[in-house]
Design an enzyme around this catalytic site. Structure first.
Site, short mmCIF file in Angstrom:
data_model
loop_
_atom_site.label_atom_id
_atom_site.label_comp_id
_atom_site.label_asym_id
_atom_site.label_seq_id
_atom_site.Cartn_x
_atom_site.Cartn_y
_atom_site.Cartn_z
N GLY A 106 3.34 65.18 -26.13
CA GLY A 106 4.57 65.73 -26.06
C GLY A 106 5.74 65.11 -25.59
N SER A 107 6.76 65.63 -25.35
CA SER A 107 7.91 64.57 -24.78
C SER A 107 8.99 65.46 -24.46
CB SER A 107 8.27 63.62 -25.92
OG SER A 107 7.18 62.77 -26.35
N ASN A 108 9.94 64.87 -23.64
CA ASN A 108 11.30 65.30 -23.28
C ASN A 108 12.21 64.33 -23.83
OD1 ASN A 108 10.37 67.65 -21.77
ND2 ASN A 108 10.03 66.35 -20.33
#
Length: 785
Positions: free
Chosen positions: A228-230
């Site tokens: 996942g990531s921002n």
């Protein structure tokens, strides 16, 4: 300063050598040269005259830090895990969802026997690697092998592979097989276990599993579980100075094995200068910045594969019908060598079946798609022909603007399963989901979906089409580099001067003020509930006034949106329990100091916050039970749903169960986060801030819960973090942090040094420009000939 003068002298002498190798020009063809300048925390700044030299320096430096992890990758893609580790050991989840070594080997041997990687590499660009990419790869392989030759197996200091016979020199084929496994991670790599399908022996009918089960599997990550990531890109209108830009790149990746990041700067004077990080073994900066542009990636929502249900001819389950005409399935017998208990090797053989669409399978992440006497299911992976991604990242490493980034994404069409969020010196903020996406329009899905496919496409964007009709094949666009894919012009992208962001939701709210609509369902949903991290990011971005310092503080504030929405109500619920006893699965449990801890909690997951551990365990226990009494409203996507449903019996019981769980682990209800969340490295306990993304915390940490001790390890979470600012004509203002540090080798000085920095909330100063590199107090120069 003597150390700077010495470094400059060594550097100048190295670059002034006409011949690249010690033996002159001819030797230079076989022995590329690079200069490694190490700054704080073992970050190499690799300089070379050409791309082969750049790859050479990268391969040597990467092997120095992580030779064992890299060797595990190469033994996996060469289908030899069973030979060295036995058939029953756990597979290598970084590269496939195979449940054991035998299935991993059979999967990769099938790919290797098919020759697909070799065929893709043999093609010219844009389908195959650019000439410069081939040079980088050639140099990388030589650099890795040079390290191994100089060190020898017995000289490796990492106990994970010291003296191991599975550590070996590699070939360019090993490298390309590794990249291919990354590209198909969300398709073939996700359905690995389902590919061991065999023709039915009888005529018994079977039906696919419930679509809801597939939905749950898809939402767990499509084989990208733990990824996942921002990404938050702030343009000039959103900065405190009113000019320039700020980028936060914050991928949430596994802390162990082959999906680790590794940090470097790559420079060919006058040609390329880029800093950032890449996945182990990839000699290109995949998330990073140049002098004038910065970018990051976030795992995206498009489904990159599709299923086709094909009707079978009566009495022959390996012959299927398309437009009423019979076609034979193809089969491939695959053999791997398996180590026995006595050390001997025994061949194990399996047969794989395929149709015109792709391989036959009987399972998709635990969702049954049975091969019966009447029909079979085949998978088409849109990344099955993707070697183009190497060209994508090679060209991104030379970007000078967001326009360059869009041009690269569009011309190479090699991004396999991520969004791109970017900024530039001119003050632009970019969101682009220009990636590989199957050309399945909403119209095609409506006309051709099977009954189950109608449900899966609506819910998750997974197409299951009628393979008995040639008209139901994937479509194509004139602007696509190959048939079956959407052209970049059909995919969502947006550029603004305030902000663009993504935290693994669809493109719809990359900016709260300018929703993106009109894209096909397979790309993602629209006007639906956003995940808590997205809401937290949007609410934060809407405030504006960013600088690099304030962006760093935003991430490490460890603020929980869900705590804002529920903690106060939970504290009141706690105080309302009769006689201070909460219900639980084990009977009434005293709340003790829990109510006061929740009432006084600052709603962060900082190390000294009290109440955070209790709320974390409560939210986990809550699971899929109703949380909020005010439902999602697409007209108020940032503020709904809200209001904890304290009247729900499941909510009340989850609270009591959380209390029981904490006490069993020796933790008080008002324990500090540092008391119950840490990792241990070389015998030293290192407390960790941050929390799971479902709590609305941007700085994700997904820990492993030990019932007797609390959170004792990290599965995945913040990994390589960068904050990059552009303003005026100066050097980029960058700070980075590799949370698990550069090396997986416990004997390395760079095994846990940045983990300790992370624990303290500190950052590493970015040293991009020459003057900054030379000012490093730990500067160390290594010349590779």
């Amino acid at each position: 300063m003597p150390h700077i003068r010495k470094a400059l002298a060594v550097f100048a002498a190295a670059l002034s050598v006409t011949a690249l190798g010690a033996g002159g020009a001819n030797a230079g063809e076989d022995h590329a040269k690079a200069v490694l300048r190490y700054t704080e925390h073992g970050i190499p700044h690799i300089v070379a005259r050409d791309f082969a030299g750049l790859g050479y320096g990268y391969g040597y430096a990467a092997a120095t830090d992580n030779v064992c992890e890299l060797a595990k990758i190469y033994v996996t893609v060469s289908a030899q895990r069973s030979r060295y580790f036995g058939p029953d050991g756990e597979g290598y989840p970084s590269l496939s969802e195979a449940k054991n070594n035998l299935h991993s080997d059979l999967f990769f041997q099938q790919l290797n026997d098919s020759g697909v990687v070799d065929r893709l590499v043999a093609q010219p660009a844009p389908q195959g690697p650019r000439p410069e990419v081939r040079q980088v790869v050639s140099g990388y392989v030589k650099g890795f092998n040079t390290f191994l030759a100089r060190t020898g197996r017995s000289g490796i200091t990492d106990p994970a592979c010291r003296g191991a016979d599975w550590v070996r020199p590699i070939t360019e084929q090993d490298f390309y097989r590794h990249f291919y496994s990354i590209a198909v991670t969300g398709g073939l790599g996700f359905v690995t276990e389902g590919l061991f399908a065999a023709p039915p022996s009888g005529t018994a009918a079977a039906s696919p599993g419930p679509a809801a089960q597939l939905s749950a599997s898809l939402r767990d990550g499509l084989g990208k579980g733990g990824l996942g990531s921002n990404g938050i890109a702030v343009g000039s209108d959103g900065t405190a100075a009113g000019r320039g830009s700020v980028l936060l790149g914050n991928p949430h990746y596994p802390w162990h094995d082959g999906r680790r990041f590794w940090q470097s700067q790559l420079t060919i004077p006058g040609r390329v200068d880029v800093a950032g990080a890449s996945l182990l073994g990839m000699p290109f900066v995949m998330i990073g910045h140049t002098a004038d542009a910065a970018w990051t990636h976030t795992v995206s929502t498009p489904v990159t594969f599709g299923l086709f249900e094909v009707p079978l001819t009566p009495g022959d389950p390996t012959t299927y019908l398309v437009d009423g005409k019979a076609e034979k399935m193809t089969s491939r017998d695959v053999t791997v060598q398996v180590r026995q208990a006595d050390g001997s090797l025994k061949p194990v053989r399996r047969t794989f079946w395929a149709t015109r669409y792709g391989p036959v399978l009987n399972d998709v992440g635990g969702f049954a798609v049975p091969w019966t006497a009447k029909s079979a299911y085949a998978l088409r992976d849109a990344n099955a022909t993707n070697m183009r991604g190497l060209n994508t990242w090679f060209e991104l490493d030379q970007a000078r603007s967001t326009a360059d980034i869009v041009r690269t994404l569009s011309s190479t069409q090699g991004v396999p399963w991520v969004n791109t969020i970017a900024t530039d010196r001119a003050g632009n903020a970019l969101y682009a989901d220009i990636q590989v996406v199957p050309h399945v329009t909403d119209e095609l899905a409506k006309a051709c979906s099977t009954p189950v496919g109608r449900e899966t496409f609506a819910a998750d964007g997974l197409p299951i089409l009628d393979g008995g009709k040639s008209a139901c094949r994937w479509g194509s666009d004139p602007g696509a580099l190959e048939p079956g894919l959407f052209a970049p012009s059909r995919l969502p992208q947006q550029q603004r001067r305030d902000y663009e962001l993504n935290t693994n939701d669809s493109a719809w709210l990359a900016n709260a003020r300018a929703p993106i609509t009109g894209y096909p369902r397979i790309v993602g949903d629209q006007a639906t509930e956003r995940n808590p991290r997205t809401r937290e990011a949007l609410l934060t971005a809407e405030k504006g006034g960013f600088s690099t310092d304030s962006m760093k503080k935003v991430l490490f504030a460890d603020h929980s949106l869900i705590a804002d929405l529920a903690a106060a109500d939970l504290a009141k619920l706690c105080a309302s329990f009769p006689d201070g006893q909460a219900p639980s699965s084990a009977g009434p449990v005293p709340v003790g100091p829990a109510c006061a801890a929740l009432a006084n909690w600052d709603h962060t997951y900082s190390l000294d916050s009290r109440g955070s551990l209790l709320f974390q365990r409560f939210a986990i226990r809550l699971g899929g039970l109703p949380r909020f009494s005010v439902p999602f409203d697409p007209k108020a996507p940032l503020t709904t749903p809200n209001t904890l449903n304290v009247g729900d019996a499941g909510v009340r019981k989850a609270f009591g169960d959380a209390l029981v769980e904490l006490r069993a682990a020796g933790l008080a209800p008002d324990a500090r986060l540092r008391d119950g969340q840490a990792v241990t490295r070389n015998g030293e306990r290192i407390p960790l801030h941050g929390a799971q993304g479902f709590l609305g915390v941007l700085n994700v940490m997904t820990p492993v819960w030990d019932p007797a001790r609390g959170n004792t390890e990290v599965v995945h979470g913040s990994s390589f973090i960068q904050v990059v600012g552009f303003g005026g004509r100066g050097c980029p203002d960058s700070s980075t942090l590799l949370t698990y540090s550069q090396s997986a080798n416990p004997a390395s000085p760079y095994f846990s040094d940045q983990t300790k920095l992370y624990s303290r909330g500190e950052w590493v100063k970015g040293r991009f420009c020459e003057a900054d590199i030379l000012r490093s107090p730990t500067l160390r120069v290594v010349v590779l000939r």
